[in-house]
Design a protein around this motif. Structure first.
Motif, short mmCIF file in Angstrom:
data_model
loop_
_atom_site.label_atom_id
_atom_site.label_comp_id
_atom_site.label_asym_id
_atom_site.label_seq_id
_atom_site.Cartn_x
_atom_site.Cartn_y
_atom_site.Cartn_z
N ALA A 152 -6.79 4.47 -0.31
CA ALA A 152 -5.49 5.09 -0.02
C ALA A 152 -4.51 4.03 0.47
CB ALA A 152 -5.66 6.20 1.01
N TYR A 153 -4.96 3.15 1.34
CA TYR A 153 -4.10 2.08 1.85
C TYR A 153 -3.61 1.18 0.70
CZ TYR A 153 -2.70 -2.27 4.09
OH TYR A 153 -2.00 -3.40 4.47
N CYS A 154 -4.55 0.73 -0.13
CA CYS A 154 -4.20 -0.20 -1.21
C CYS A 154 -3.28 0.45 -2.24
CB CYS A 154 -5.47 -0.72 -1.88
SG CYS A 154 -6.44 -1.82 -0.83
N LEU A 155 -3.54 1.70 -2.62
CA LEU A 155 -2.68 2.36 -3.60
C LEU A 155 -1.30 2.60 -3.00
CD1 LEU A 155 -2.40 3.52 -6.43
CD2 LEU A 155 -3.17 5.72 -5.53
N ALA A 156 -1.24 3.05 -1.75
CA ALA A 156 0.07 3.27 -1.12
C ALA A 156 0.85 1.96 -1.04
CB ALA A 156 -0.13 3.87 0.27
N TRP A 157 0.17 0.87 -0.71
CA TRP A 157 0.84 -0.43 -0.64
C TRP A 157 1.37 -0.81 -2.02
CZ3 TRP A 157 1.76 -3.65 3.53
CH2 TRP A 157 2.31 -4.90 3.20
N ARG A 158 0.53 -0.63 -3.04
CA ARG A 158 0.92 -1.00 -4.41
C ARG A 158 2.10 -0.17 -4.91
NH1 ARG A 158 -3.79 -2.19 -8.80
NH2 ARG A 158 -2.49 -3.09 -10.44
N LEU A 159 2.17 1.08 -4.45
CA LEU A 159 3.27 1.97 -4.86
C LEU A 159 4.51 1.79 -4.00
CD1 LEU A 159 1.28 5.28 -5.51
CD2 LEU A 159 2.17 3.67 -7.21
N GLY A 160 4.42 0.94 -2.98
CA GLY A 160 5.56 0.74 -2.10
C GLY A 160 5.75 1.85 -1.09
N MET A 161 4.71 2.63 -0.87
CA MET A 161 4.76 3.75 0.09
C MET A 161 4.27 3.22 1.44
SD MET A 161 3.09 6.59 -2.48
CE MET A 161 3.23 7.98 -1.38
N ARG A 162 5.12 2.47 2.13
CA ARG A 162 4.69 1.77 3.33
C ARG A 162 4.27 2.71 4.46
NH1 ARG A 162 4.01 -1.61 -0.06
NH2 ARG A 162 5.10 -3.60 -0.13
N GLU A 163 4.95 3.84 4.63
CA GLU A 163 4.54 4.78 5.68
C GLU A 163 3.14 5.33 5.41
OE1 GLU A 163 7.44 7.78 6.63
OE2 GLU A 163 9.06 6.29 6.59
N ARG A 164 2.86 5.66 4.16
CA ARG A 164 1.53 6.16 3.79
C ARG A 164 0.49 5.06 3.99
NH1 ARG A 164 -1.26 10.89 2.73
NH2 ARG A 164 0.60 11.71 1.74
N ALA A 165 0.83 3.84 3.64
CA ALA A 165 -0.09 2.71 3.84
C ALA A 165 -0.39 2.53 5.33
CB ALA A 165 0.49 1.43 3.25
N GLN A 166 0.64 2.61 6.14
CA GLN A 166 0.45 2.45 7.59
C GLN A 166 -0.45 3.57 8.13
OE1 GLN A 166 4.06 2.57 9.88
NE2 GLN A 166 3.12 1.53 11.60
N GLU A 167 -0.23 4.79 7.67
CA GLU A 167 -1.07 5.91 8.09
C GLU A 167 -2.53 5.68 7.71
OE1 GLU A 167 -1.74 10.52 6.69
OE2 GLU A 167 0.31 9.73 6.68
N SER A 168 -2.76 5.20 6.50
CA SER A 168 -4.13 4.92 6.04
C SER A 168 -4.75 3.76 6.79
CB SER A 168 -4.13 4.61 4.54
OG SER A 168 -3.64 5.70 3.81
N ILE A 186 -9.11 -5.98 -1.57
CA ILE A 186 -7.80 -5.54 -1.08
C ILE A 186 -6.69 -6.20 -1.89
CG2 ILE A 186 -6.20 -5.58 0.89
CD1 ILE A 186 -8.73 -5.45 2.71
N ASP A 187 -6.81 -7.49 -2.14
CA ASP A 187 -5.80 -8.22 -2.91
C ASP A 187 -5.68 -7.63 -4.31
OD1 ASP A 187 -3.93 -10.18 -3.64
OD2 ASP A 187 -5.51 -11.52 -4.34
N TRP A 188 -6.82 -7.34 -4.96
CA TRP A 188 -6.81 -6.79 -6.32
C TRP A 188 -6.24 -5.38 -6.33
CZ3 TRP A 188 -10.20 -2.73 -7.97
CH2 TRP A 188 -9.97 -2.35 -9.30
N LYS A 189 -6.72 -4.52 -5.46
CA LYS A 189 -6.28 -3.12 -5.48
C LYS A 189 -4.83 -2.96 -5.04
CE LYS A 189 -10.73 -0.81 -5.06
NZ LYS A 189 -11.59 0.04 -4.21
N ALA A 190 -4.42 -3.69 -4.01
CA ALA A 190 -3.05 -3.57 -3.52
C ALA A 190 -2.07 -4.38 -4.37
CB ALA A 190 -2.97 -4.02 -2.06
N GLY A 191 -2.60 -5.36 -5.10
CA GLY A 191 -1.75 -6.18 -5.96
C GLY A 191 -0.85 -7.13 -5.19
N ASP A 192 -1.22 -7.39 -3.93
CA ASP A 192 -0.34 -8.21 -3.09
C ASP A 192 -1.15 -8.72 -1.90
OD1 ASP A 192 1.68 -9.31 -1.56
OD2 ASP A 192 2.87 -7.47 -1.45
N ALA A 195 -0.78 -7.39 1.71
CA ALA A 195 -1.44 -6.17 2.18
C ALA A 195 -2.57 -6.52 3.13
CB ALA A 195 -1.98 -5.38 0.99
N ILE A 196 -3.20 -7.68 2.93
CA ILE A 196 -4.27 -8.13 3.84
C ILE A 196 -3.67 -8.52 5.18
CG2 ILE A 196 -6.04 -9.90 4.22
CD1 ILE A 196 -6.21 -10.09 1.09
N MET A 197 -2.58 -9.26 5.13
CA MET A 197 -1.96 -9.72 6.36
C MET A 197 -1.39 -8.57 7.18
SD MET A 197 -0.20 -13.29 5.11
CE MET A 197 0.57 -12.64 3.65
#
Length: 199
Positions: A152-168, A186-192, A195-197
């Protein structure tokens, strides 16, 4: 000569049960509107042997990768069969998205990541998938498991849904961020790598 490998039509049979995969006809074709009776002029064969008869013009309009494939053309008049590395689920939902009047059914994170990867591979605008992908969060308990929370964190990050990523991310405090395999995932799934940092 068409530069991509052509192949015979393969039935898609589960080796353990000898049953056809759901939605696959006896000839190995996916469901309507991509089955053998389709008016399509090309076939995409998935990594698990399912064939989808599609229309080159729709694929070319959506993807410069496919457009370049079709510009080469075929000299022998046969319908080109292109073997793709994506699974049946990914190709089916990708085509449902590209075809007018159809909607993909994205119900798990594995499929969501596969679709994002396919869009990037074929240079299809991933933003058009966001409404479909965002549906995966509805009705899900974020902290159900560490794996679900990470997805959920990685997909939200990849979609630019930062609030959802923070919640996850609140459910990921116990992760061992020194494990190289986890960092790679994390790097592969989030595409960035950011997201790790951010964890």
């Amino acid at each position: 000569m068409f530069p991509y490998q052509t192949c015979s039509i393969l039935p898609c049979v589960d080796e353990d049960s000898e049953q056809l995969n759901p939605g696959v006809d006896r000839g190995g074709f996916g469901p309507t509107p991509f089955d053998e009776s389709s008016t399509g002029d090309c076939i995409l064969q998935t990594s698990d042997g399912v064939q989808y008869k599609a229309h080159r013009i729709l694929l070319a309009l959506a993807s410069p990768v496919f457009r370049d494939m079709w510009e080469v053309g075929t000299e022998d008049g046969n319908i080109p069969v292109v073997e793709v590395t994506e699974s049946n689920d990914v190709v089916h939902n990708l085509l449902l998205h590209l075809y007018p009047a159809t909607t993909p059914s994205i119900n798990n994170f594995t499929l969501a990541f596969g679709l994002m990867d396919a869009c990037e591979k074929y240079l299809i605008d991933t933003k058009s998938f966001f409404p479909h992908l965002a549906k995966i969060f509805r009705g899900r308990t974020v902290g159900a498991s560490e794996a679900d929370a990470l997805d959920a964190y990685c997909l939200a990050w990849r979609l630019g849904m930062r609030e959802r990523a923070q919640e996850s991310s609140r459910h990921l405090y116990g992760l061992d961020l020194t494990r190289p395999s986890l960092l790679h995932e994390i790097d592969w799934k989030a595409g960035d790598v950011r997201a790790i940092m951010a964890l």
